[in-house]
Motif scaffolding. Structure first.
Motif, PDB file in Angstrom:
ATOM      1  N   VAL A 131      36.496 -19.689 -85.149  1.00  0.00           N
ATOM      2  CA  VAL A 131      37.057 -21.014 -85.409  1.00  0.00           C
ATOM      3  C   VAL A 131      37.933 -21.450 -84.238  1.00  0.00           C
ATOM      4  O   VAL A 131      37.798 -22.572 -83.717  1.00  0.00           O
ATOM      5  CB  VAL A 131      37.875 -21.016 -86.724  1.00  0.00           C
ATOM      6  CG1 VAL A 131      38.694 -22.304 -86.835  1.00  0.00           C
ATOM      7  CG2 VAL A 131      36.964 -20.874 -87.940  1.00  0.00           C
ATOM      8  N   ARG A 132      38.815 -20.578 -83.811  1.00  0.00           N
ATOM      9  CA  ARG A 132      39.735 -20.935 -82.715  1.00  0.00           C
ATOM     10  C   ARG A 132      38.988 -21.170 -81.402  1.00  0.00           C
ATOM     11  O   ARG A 132      39.297 -22.112 -80.657  1.00  0.00           O
ATOM     12  CB  ARG A 132      40.779 -19.831 -82.539  1.00  0.00           C
ATOM     13  CG  ARG A 132      41.777 -19.727 -83.684  1.00  0.00           C
ATOM     14  CD  ARG A 132      42.927 -18.808 -83.340  1.00  0.00           C
ATOM     15  NE  ARG A 132      42.486 -17.418 -83.195  1.00  0.00           N
ATOM     16  CZ  ARG A 132      42.440 -16.543 -84.192  1.00  0.00           C
ATOM     17  NH1 ARG A 132      42.798 -16.913 -85.419  1.00  0.00           N
ATOM     18  NH2 ARG A 132      42.057 -15.298 -83.976  1.00  0.00           N
ATOM     19  N   ARG A 133      37.985 -20.338 -81.134  1.00  0.00           N
ATOM     20  CA  ARG A 133      37.248 -20.486 -79.875  1.00  0.00           C
ATOM     21  C   ARG A 133      36.441 -21.778 -79.866  1.00  0.00           C
ATOM     22  O   ARG A 133      36.403 -22.493 -78.858  1.00  0.00           O
ATOM     23  CB  ARG A 133      36.326 -19.285 -79.661  1.00  0.00           C
ATOM     24  CG  ARG A 133      35.655 -19.283 -78.292  1.00  0.00           C
ATOM     25  CD  ARG A 133      34.795 -18.048 -78.118  1.00  0.00           C
ATOM     26  NE  ARG A 133      35.577 -16.852 -77.907  1.00  0.00           N
ATOM     27  CZ  ARG A 133      35.951 -16.396 -76.715  1.00  0.00           C
ATOM     28  NH1 ARG A 133      35.639 -17.086 -75.620  1.00  0.00           N
ATOM     29  NH2 ARG A 133      36.625 -15.282 -76.609  1.00  0.00           N
ATOM     30  N   TYR A 134      35.801 -22.102 -80.972  1.00  0.00           N
ATOM     31  CA  TYR A 134      34.983 -23.313 -81.022  1.00  0.00           C
ATOM     32  C   TYR A 134      35.853 -24.566 -81.014  1.00  0.00           C
ATOM     33  O   TYR A 134      35.467 -25.599 -80.444  1.00  0.00           O
ATOM     34  CB  TYR A 134      34.072 -23.289 -82.249  1.00  0.00           C
ATOM     35  CG  TYR A 134      33.128 -22.109 -82.313  1.00  0.00           C
ATOM     36  CD1 TYR A 134      32.870 -21.341 -81.171  1.00  0.00           C
ATOM     37  CD2 TYR A 134      32.512 -21.739 -83.503  1.00  0.00           C
ATOM     38  CE1 TYR A 134      32.009 -20.247 -81.226  1.00  0.00           C
ATOM     39  CE2 TYR A 134      31.652 -20.651 -83.564  1.00  0.00           C
ATOM     40  CZ  TYR A 134      31.412 -19.898 -82.421  1.00  0.00           C
ATOM     41  OH  TYR A 134      30.567 -18.815 -82.480  1.00  0.00           O
ATOM     42  N   GLY A 191      35.997 -27.753 -77.980  1.00  0.00           N
ATOM     43  CA  GLY A 191      35.831 -29.183 -78.208  1.00  0.00           C
ATOM     44  C   GLY A 191      35.133 -29.569 -79.483  1.00  0.00           C
ATOM     45  O   GLY A 191      34.845 -30.755 -79.699  1.00  0.00           O
ATOM     46  N   ALA A 192      34.842 -28.606 -80.367  1.00  0.00           N
ATOM     47  CA  ALA A 192      34.186 -28.938 -81.635  1.00  0.00           C
ATOM     48  C   ALA A 192      35.031 -29.933 -82.421  1.00  0.00           C
ATOM     49  O   ALA A 192      36.265 -29.944 -82.335  1.00  0.00           O
ATOM     50  CB  ALA A 192      33.948 -27.674 -82.454  1.00  0.00           C
ATOM     51  N   ARG A 207      42.526 -20.187 -96.302  1.00  0.00           N
ATOM     52  CA  ARG A 207      43.006 -19.586 -95.054  1.00  0.00           C
ATOM     53  C   ARG A 207      42.312 -20.199 -93.844  1.00  0.00           C
ATOM     54  O   ARG A 207      42.931 -20.399 -92.799  1.00  0.00           O
ATOM     55  CB  ARG A 207      42.794 -18.070 -95.080  1.00  0.00           C
ATOM     56  CG  ARG A 207      43.752 -17.331 -96.005  1.00  0.00           C
ATOM     57  CD  ARG A 207      43.937 -15.887 -95.580  1.00  0.00           C
ATOM     58  NE  ARG A 207      42.712 -15.117 -95.675  1.00  0.00           N
ATOM     59  CZ  ARG A 207      42.359 -14.388 -96.734  1.00  0.00           C
ATOM     60  NH1 ARG A 207      43.146 -14.343 -97.803  1.00  0.00           N
ATOM     61  NH2 ARG A 207      41.240 -13.705 -96.732  1.00  0.00           N
ATOM     62  N   ILE A 208      41.019 -20.506 -93.978  1.00  0.00           N
ATOM     63  CA  ILE A 208      40.303 -21.164 -92.883  1.00  0.00           C
ATOM     64  C   ILE A 208      40.886 -22.551 -92.634  1.00  0.00           C
ATOM     65  O   ILE A 208      41.122 -22.962 -91.493  1.00  0.00           O
ATOM     66  CB  ILE A 208      38.792 -21.275 -93.184  1.00  0.00           C
ATOM     67  CG1 ILE A 208      38.140 -19.891 -93.237  1.00  0.00           C
ATOM     68  CG2 ILE A 208      38.087 -22.153 -92.153  1.00  0.00           C
ATOM     69  CD1 ILE A 208      38.080 -19.177 -91.915  1.00  0.00           C
ATOM     70  N   THR A 234      43.145 -24.072 -88.740  1.00  0.00           N
ATOM     71  CA  THR A 234      42.617 -25.024 -87.763  1.00  0.00           C
ATOM     72  C   THR A 234      43.077 -26.441 -88.061  1.00  0.00           C
ATOM     73  O   THR A 234      43.344 -26.791 -89.224  1.00  0.00           O
ATOM     74  CB  THR A 234      41.077 -24.974 -87.735  1.00  0.00           C
ATOM     75  OG1 THR A 234      40.576 -25.937 -86.800  1.00  0.00           O
ATOM     76  CG2 THR A 234      40.482 -25.276 -89.105  1.00  0.00           C
ATOM     77  N   GLU A 235      43.145 -27.245 -87.007  1.00  0.00           N
ATOM     78  CA  GLU A 235      43.422 -28.671 -87.161  1.00  0.00           C
ATOM     79  C   GLU A 235      42.147 -29.450 -87.440  1.00  0.00           C
ATOM     80  O   GLU A 235      42.195 -30.632 -87.779  1.00  0.00           O
ATOM     81  CB  GLU A 235      44.080 -29.219 -85.889  1.00  0.00           C
ATOM     82  CG  GLU A 235      45.458 -28.632 -85.586  1.00  0.00           C
ATOM     83  CD  GLU A 235      46.480 -29.018 -86.646  1.00  0.00           C
ATOM     84  OE1 GLU A 235      46.429 -30.168 -87.116  1.00  0.00           O
ATOM     85  OE2 GLU A 235      47.312 -28.158 -86.992  1.00  0.00           O
TER      86      GLU A 235
END
Length: 279
Positions: free
Chosen positions: A173-176, A180-181, A197-198, A202-203
């Motif tokens: 999640v953090r890498r994608y 720029g996802a 938790r997911i 993430t924003e």
């Protein structure tokens, strides 16, 4: 200033890209039905759904091809071109991008954007129930966003769908997100605590796959989910209904009521251009 340019201060209509992005930031999540051809998408549009997605299984199976093994690039593009005629935003499932070369994936998505597609679903699952290396998947996302920054890229993470390496989900999640996802999609994840938790990690708007035995739409809304996809559910339901009706006719049993009629479908289809005789 050209004649097509808006006057200073004039209001401009939002683009399909802007509309689709906005649908992920409302009070209620976007319930996204997944179609497999023009008729199914057009009927769903008449039901008031504000956007339509495609199901890669439906597109592949309708063409007699396997899903998830990069065989349906041409069929996906042909379906996208037809669905782009709809008056609402359309997002297209492109499996893993139909190529491992970032430039080739960006080229294909650019074709989709050029014909009016507002978003794509790009999965990190690969043929043989494998996962792509997250750093490579991130390069595919970045290449798409560099080429078509306005298009919504939904980064699908298949750790739960394939039952592999659940522990890497948050890192993916953090890498994608950093690549720029515009959204993240974790199909197969139905546990409310893990979904929450997911969402907290993430924003980006989080997308889940609807499951009949999973959390309700109301529960998913409360967990902060912003998009709920039906995946191949509608396609599989349509196949089941077709077999059921055929069986009823064969067995001289009552046919279910409420079936869409010919007069309801024909008006959805574009009329052929007027015939012009030779001069």
């Amino acid at each position: 200033m050209t004649s097509s340019s808006p006057a200073p201060g004039a209001a401009t209509s939002p683009t399909e890209f802007e509309i689709f992005h906005g649908l992920h930031h409302r009070d209620r999540p976007l319930v996204l039905p997944n179609a497999w051809d023009f008729a199914s998408a057009a009927l769903l549009a008449t039901e008031g759904f504000p956007a339509i997605g495609t199901t890669s299984l439906g597109v592949a199976a309708a063409a007699g091809l396997a899903d998830g093994v990069s065989l349906t690039k041409a069929e996906t593009l042909a379906c996208a071109r037809r669905l782009a005629r709809l008056p609402i935003p359309v997002t297209v499932d492109i499996e893993g991008g139909f190529d491992e070369r970032p430039g080739a994936v960006a080229d294909f998505v650019e074709q989709l954007a050029a014909c009016g597609i507002a978003g794509v679903n790009l999965e990190d699952g690969r043929a043989g129930s494998a996962l792509a290396a997250p750093e490579h998947q991130a390069t595919l996302i970045a290449a798409i966003k560099e080429r078509t920054p306005e298009l919504f890229v939904n980064a699908r993470i298949d750790t739960y769908w394939l039952g592999l390496d659940h522990g890497s989900t948050h890192a993916r999640v953090r890498r994608y997100e950093a690549a720029g996802a515009d959204g993240v999609f974790v199909p197969g994840l139905t546990d409310p605590e893990r979904i929450q938790r997911i969402v907290a990690a993430t924003e980006l708007p989080v997308n889940v796959l609807y499951a009949a035995t999973g959390p309700s739409v109301a529960t998913l809304t409360g967990l902060g989910v912003r998009r709920i996809s039906t995946g191949s559910l509608l396609y599989r339901s349509a196949l089941s209904a077709a077999v059921e009706v055929a069986r009823a006719v064969r067995d001289d049993s009552p046919v279910a009521s409420g079936i869409v009629g010919y007069p309801q479908i024909q008006p959805l289809l574009p009329a052929p251009p007027p015939h012009r005789g030779r001069r």
